[in-house]
Design an enzyme around this catalytic site. Structure first.
Site, PDB file in Angstrom:
ATOM      1  N   ASP A 139       0.796  -1.173   0.008  1.00 39.36           N
ATOM      2  CA  ASP A 139       0.120   0.165  -0.048  1.00 39.36           C
ATOM      3  C   ASP A 139       1.010   1.313  -0.051  1.00 39.36           C
ATOM      4  O   ASP A 139       2.018   1.301   0.362  1.00 39.36           O
ATOM      5  CB  ASP A 139      -0.926   0.050   1.195  1.00 39.36           C
ATOM      6  N   ASP A 141       1.058   4.593   2.105  1.00 32.95           N
ATOM      7  CA  ASP A 141       0.363   5.173   3.229  1.00 32.95           C
ATOM      8  C   ASP A 141       0.553   6.697   3.415  1.00 32.95           C
ATOM      9  O   ASP A 141       1.964   7.184   3.293  1.00 32.95           O
ATOM     10  CB  ASP A 141       1.233   4.355   4.637  1.00 32.95           C
TER      11      ASP A 141
END
Length: 219
Positions: A139, A141
């Site tokens: 991901d 962030d």
């Protein structure tokens, strides 16, 4: 707005002799690894404090590319240099090439709203160290600090539109009083939200969170 709203995602480089400033013991192997890390000029991330920590102390995190974590508890005298949270715009070239157009567009659209993005997690570590942290399943962030309800609502619309990627976006919204909430949770508008402060983690009513952005002094 807090005077140091990004503290939890800031970075430090430690000075020589930093181990003399430890406030909690480290295992010998962890201290040796941290020493090698610091000798290479690599930074550590500022983490959440703990209840009972005294003024002038920091909790720091060292994350390795193979996902090991070392936590350090030091006095601020150990710090040689402090770095602000990493702007996403500065880290774009460290992202996989296939992700860069999407991230460039995200930076542009967020700035059009008057909101800058900071990045933490794997992409930030990769940019700060030059080591490989980002994987195809990673991901991105992000941290945003909208100043008012207009910015908040439009930023959440943007993240809901683009957040499933690729890459998938995760991260936090910094509230005007300095605590943070996951943007994905806030998009869902639950009655209660998990919020993270400099030390404490707790629950707040959605209405009280949104009201922070309606105050005239929020900006």
């Amino acid at each position: 707005m807090p005077s140091d709203p990004w503290a939890r995602h800031g970075w430090v480089r430690l000075a020589e002799g930093w181990a003399e400033h430890l406030r909690s013991p480290l295992a010998a192997a962890e201290q040796a690894e941290a020493a090698d890390w610091c000798a290479a000029g690599r930074p550590l991330v500022i983490a959440r404090g703990r209840s009972g920590d005294e003024a002038g102390e920091l909790r720091l995190g060292l994350a390795t590319p193979d996902k090991r974590r070392i936590g350090l508890h030091v006095a601020v005298g150990a710090v040689a240099e402090r770095l602000a949270p990493l702007p996403l715009a500065e880290a774009l070239n460290s992202a996989p090439a296939a992700w860069q157009p999407m991230l460039v567009e995200l930076v542009r659209r967020a700035l059009d709203l008057g909101v800058a993005a900071a990045v933490y997690g794997s992409l930030a570590w990769q940019h700060r160290t030059g080591l490989r942290y980002v994987r195809p399943e990673s991901d991105i962030d992000l941290v945003f600090a909208p100043r008012d309800r207009w910015q908040l609502d439009r930023l959440l619309d943007l993240l809901a539109e683009t957040g499933d990627g690729p890459p998938r976006l995760d991260g936090e919204i910094l509230l005007p009083d300095g605590v943070a909430v996951a943007w994905r949770e806030l998009v869902g508008r639950p009655a209660r939200l998990l919020v993270k402060g400099p030390v404490e983690v707790g629950l707040r009513d959605l209405a009280s969170v949104l009201a922070l952005f309606d105050r005239k002094d929020a900006a």
